[in-house]
Design an enzyme around this catalytic site. Structure first.
Site, PDB file in Angstrom:
ATOM      1  N   TRP A  50      -5.472 -16.296 -26.854  1.00 54.70           N
ATOM      2  CA  TRP A  50      -5.095 -15.040 -26.201  1.00 54.70           C
ATOM      3  C   TRP A  50      -3.979 -15.362 -25.230  1.00 54.70           C
ATOM      4  CZ3 TRP A  50     -10.905 -14.834 -25.326  1.00 54.70           C
ATOM      5  CH2 TRP A  50     -11.302 -15.721 -24.334  1.00 54.70           C
TER       6      TRP A  50
ATOM      7  N   GLU B  27     -11.307  -0.610 -28.156  1.00 53.13           N
ATOM      8  CA  GLU B  27     -10.829  -0.573 -29.543  1.00 53.13           C
ATOM      9  C   GLU B  27     -11.834   0.069 -30.490  1.00 53.13           C
ATOM     10  OE1 GLU B  27     -10.213  -2.968 -27.432  1.00 53.13           O
ATOM     11  OE2 GLU B  27      -8.056  -3.293 -27.540  1.00 53.13           O
TER      12      GLU B  27
ATOM     13  N   ASN C 292     -13.620  -5.369 -24.965  1.00 63.14           N
ATOM     14  CA  ASN C 292     -12.276  -5.360 -25.552  1.00 63.14           C
ATOM     15  C   ASN C 292     -12.318  -6.055 -26.899  1.00 63.14           C
ATOM     16  OD1 ASN C 292      -9.281  -4.839 -25.043  1.00 63.14           O
ATOM     17  ND2 ASN C 292      -9.286  -6.966 -25.727  1.00 63.14           N
TER      18      ASN C 292
ATOM     19  N   ASP D 107       4.976 -18.807 -36.879  1.00 62.36           N
ATOM     20  CA  ASP D 107       4.647 -17.507 -36.296  1.00 62.36           C
ATOM     21  C   ASP D 107       5.489 -16.365 -36.861  1.00 62.36           C
ATOM     22  OD1 ASP D 107       3.249 -15.809 -34.459  1.00 62.36           O
ATOM     23  OD2 ASP D 107       3.005 -17.580 -33.185  1.00 62.36           O
TER      24      ASP D 107
ATOM     25  N   TYR E  50      -6.515 -12.339 -31.750  1.00 63.27           N
ATOM     26  CA  TYR E  50      -5.906 -13.565 -31.241  1.00 63.27           C
ATOM     27  C   TYR E  50      -6.258 -14.682 -32.217  1.00 63.27           C
ATOM     28  CZ  TYR E  50      -7.031 -10.607 -27.133  1.00 63.27           C
ATOM     29  OH  TYR E  50      -7.218  -9.559 -26.257  1.00 63.27           O
ATOM     30  N   ARG E  51      -5.259 -15.341 -32.744  1.00 60.82           N
ATOM     31  CA  ARG E  51      -5.501 -16.364 -33.767  1.00 60.82           C
ATOM     32  C   ARG E  51      -6.371 -17.504 -33.201  1.00 60.82           C
ATOM     33  NH1 ARG E  51       0.384 -18.451 -32.806  1.00 60.82           N
ATOM     34  NH2 ARG E  51      -0.044 -20.274 -31.521  1.00 60.82           N
TER      35      ARG E  51
END
Ligand SMILES: Cc1cc2nc3c(=O)[nH]c(=O)nc-3n(C[C@H](O)[C@H](O)[C@H](O)COP(=O)(O)O)c2cc1C
Ligand SMILES: [Mn+2]
Length: 517
Positions: free
Chosen positions: A195, A268, A177, A317, A181-182
Site C-alpha cells: 500500500w 468499497e 476499507n 508496473d 495493493y499488490r
C-alpha cells in the site's frame, strides 16, 4: 441481475463470447504474461473491438487442476458488462441522480423521495453466517505457494498477487476499507503489502502505529515510516500488529470497487452494492476481526507486524517500467479459506494498453459527475492510457472569469488521488478532449509556453521514477484556453477556419456526381 460471484461472471463472459478457455499447458511464470500482453494489445478488426478476450487458463504448469482468470476487464465491452450497463455514462447518470436530491418542500416531496431511500437501502453490505469462501478452511498446513500466482515480468522480484482486495479497519473509527495493493510472495506464509503511503490501507497502518507509539512512548518517527520509507531506520520500534484480510476472485463489482479512488470514508463494499444494486454479502473471518465477501474464491487472513518492513520489488508496473524496490510492511498469513477448486484471478500490468487501462477509463467516466461537484466548470476529462493515469489529464472547461484554468488545475491537484496528476492540460469547452489530434492542434496553437505553464510542487505517485524524491516532485499545468484581455492578452484572436453551411450543403448534394468515392 448482478453476478453472485466470480463464477457467475465467468459464465456471463462466456455467454457474451468474451471468454477464451485455454487448455494448453502454460507456466504462471512469465508465459501467462506474454500471452495476455499480446491479447491485451489486439487491435480489433472492425468487427471486434480492441482488447482481446478474457482468458481462463485451465492447465497450469506445477498446479494441476488449478485455474487462472485474467483480462476480465480488458475491453470497453467487458467493462460495461462487469458493471451491467450499455454505457459507463449510465453509472455516472445514476450518481448524478442521487446527488441531485433537493431538500423536500412538503409531505408530497418527502413521499417522492421514498423510492430513492429504499434503493439506497440495497447498497449496504449484509453480514451472513457462512458462504462459499468457507468451503475449505485451512488453519494449519496452508501455503501461499499452493496458488498459481504469476511472476509477471523477467526482472520482477518474484511472484506477485496482482488482483487482491485488501481489507483493513481503521482502529479509531472502526471503518473498513478495501484497496487493491499488490502482494509479493516472500515464502509460504509471508508477502509484501504494497500500500503506497497516500492510500487508505497505509493510513490505517499509521493509525495503529500512532496507538502503539503512544503506548510505548517511542521516539522513533513512526509517521514518516509507513511504506516506501527507504531512508527510515527500522530498528527500535514498538511491536504490535494490524489485522488484514485479502479476498481474491470476487464478483466484478467488488474487484472494481477496490481500485476506485473513493473518499476515505466511503466504504468499497457500499460502492460495490451501489454498482450491482444489491447488497454485498459478507462473512466474518476465522482469525481476524474483519469481513470479506462471502463468495470470494480465496481469502487470506493475517497480520501486518508494526515493527517490520521488508524490501519489496522490483515489479514491472503499469508505467511501462519496473517500479524500483523499496521498503514495505509484511503480511503474515494466519489462515486461508477458499472455495472448492478455487479460481485464482489475476491481472498483469505493463506497457499500456492493458486491462487496468479499461478499469481506469471506467473510473474516469464514473468520477466526472463527482469532480463536477467541486469543479462545476468542468465539461469533460480525458486520461489517455499512455499517460498511465497519473501523468496526463486533459480537461475542458466553461471559462467565465480570468485565471479560471489555473484555478481548475489547483482544484485537480487537491482532489483525492487526482493530486498525483503530473501534467494537466486545460482547454476551452469547444475542444473535444477525447480527440488527441484536436487537443494537440488547439492546445499548442493557443499557448505562449512561458506565460501559460504553471509549475507546482507536491505529492507525486510512488511509481514516478523521475521525480526529485520518492513521492515528492513537481507538476505542470498548461493553460491552453483562449486568453482574454482581462488576463492581459490584448492582441486580436483569430477565428477558427470553418466552412459555411451553405457551401457544405451544396457539396453534399454534388458529392456523388463528383465521382471521387
Ligand atoms: C491492477 C491494479 C494494481 C494496483 N496496485 C497497487 C499497489 O500495489 N499499491 C497501491 O498503493 N495502489 C495500487 N493500485 C491503485 C489502488 O488500488 C487505488 O489507488 C485505490 O483507489 C486505492 O484504494 P484506497 O483509496 O482505498 O486506498 C492498483 C490498481 C490496480 C488497478
Ligand atoms: Mn478506500
Amino acid at each position: 441481475m448482478p453476478y453472485d460471484d466470480l463464477r457467475a461472471w465467468i459464465e456471463a463472459l462466456d455467454r457474451a463470447g468474451e471468454l477464451k478457455r485455454i487448455r494448453t499447458e502454460v507456466d504462471p511464470v512469465l508465459e501467462i504474461t506474454e500471452i495476455t500482453d499480446r491479447v491485451s494489445k489486439m487491435k480489433g478488426d472492425g468487427r471486434s473491438a480492441p482488447g482481446g478476450p478474457a482468458l481462463l487458463f485451465q492447465n497450469l504448469k506445477g498446479h494441476r487442476g488449478a485455474q487462472v482468470l485474467i483480462n476480465q476487464f480488458g475491453s470497453a465491452r467487458r467493462m460495461n458488462l462487469a458493471l451491467e450497463v450499455d454505457k459507463l455514462d449510465e453509472v455516472a447518470e445514476r450518481i448524478r441522480a442521487f446527488m441531485d436530491v433537493k431538500s423536500p418542500q412538503g409531505f408530497l416531496d418527502k413521499v417522492k423521495m421514498l423510492p430513492m431511500l429504499a434503493e439506497m437501502g440495497k447498497f449496504f453490505p449484509k453480514t451472513v453466517s457462512s458462504g462459499p469462501c468457507k468451503e475449505v478452511i485451512k488453519r494449519d498446513n496452508f501455503s501461499l505457494l499452493d496458488f498459481p500466482v504469476l511472476q509477471c515480468w523477467p526482472k520482477d522480484a518474484g511472484r506477485f498477487i496482482t488482483l487482491p482486495c485488501v481489507v483493513t479497519r481503521d482502529s479509531k473509527t472502526g471503518k473498513r476499507n478495501v484497496g487493491m495493493y499488490r502482494m509479493q510472495i516472500f515464502d509460504e506464509r509471508t508477502a509484501g503489502m504494497h500500500w503506497q503511503r497516500q492510500k487508505i490501507g497505509a493510513e490505517h497502518y499509521r493509525e495503529r502505529l500512532r496507538e502503539t507509539q503512544e503506548a510505548a512512548a517511542s521516539k522513533v518517527d513512526l509517521m514518516a515510516r509507513t511504506s516506501g520509507g527507504s531512508q527510515i531506520p527500522t530498528g527500535n520500534l514498538p511491536g504490535g500488529k494490524m489485522e488484514v484480510a485479502v479476498a481474491i476472485g470476487t464478483d466484478p463489482s467488488i474487484t472494481f470497487s477496490a481500485i476506485v479512488p473513493a473518499p476515505p470514508d466511503v466504504e468499497e463494499y457500499l460502492i460495490a452494492g451501489f454498482l450491482r444494486q444489491k447488497p454485498v454479502e459478507l462473512v466474518k473471518c476465522e482469525t481476524v476481526d474483519l469481513e470479506v465477501p462471502a463468495s470470494s474464491e480465496i481469502v487470506l487472513e493475517g497480520h501486518v507486524h508494526l515493527d517490520e518492513l521488508r524490501t519489496e520489488g522490483p515489479f514491472g508496473d503499469h508505467t511501462g517500467f519496473y517500479s524500483l524496490e523499496d521498503l514495505y510492511p509484511v503480511f503474515h498469513l494466519s489462515c486461508i479459506t477458499h472455495r472448492k477448486d478455487p479460481i485464482y484471478s489475476a491481472t498483469i500490468v505493463g506497457k499500456p494498453p492493458m486491462e487496468d487501462g479499461w478499469m481506469g477509463k471506467a473510473v474516469e467516466r464514473i468520477f466526472l459527475p463527482l469532480m463536477k461537484l467541486t469543479i462545476p466548470e468542468l465539461v469533460d476529462i480525458n486520461l489517455p492510457v499512455e499517460g498511465v493515469f497519473h501523468n496526463l489529464m486533459i480537461v475542458s472547461i466553461r471559462k467565465s472569469y480570468p485565471g479560471q484554468a489555473r484555478k481548475v488545475m489547483n482544484a485537480i491537484w487537491s482532489l483525492g488521488q487526482a493530486m498525483f496528476t503530473k501534467c494537466i492540460i486545460v482547454v476551452d469547452e469547444d475542444v473535444n478532449v477525447q480527440d488527441i489530434g484536436e487537443v494537440t492542434l488547439k492546445a499548442l496553437n493557443h499557448i505562449d509556453p512561458e506565460r501559460d505553464i504553471q509549475f507546482t510542487l507536491g505529492p507525486v505517485d510512488s511509481l514516478d521514477h523521475a521525480s526529485r524524491l520518492p513521492d515528492y516532485g513537481s507538476k505542470m499545468g498548461i493553460d491552453a484556453t483562449r486568453k482574454w484581455s482581462s488576463e492581459g492578452f490584448t492582441r486580436p484572436w483569430p477565428d477558427e477556419i470553418l466552412m459555411d453551411e451553405k457551401t457544405k450543403a451544396m457539396v453534399d448534394k454534388k458529392w456523388k456526381e463528383l465521382g471521387i468515392e
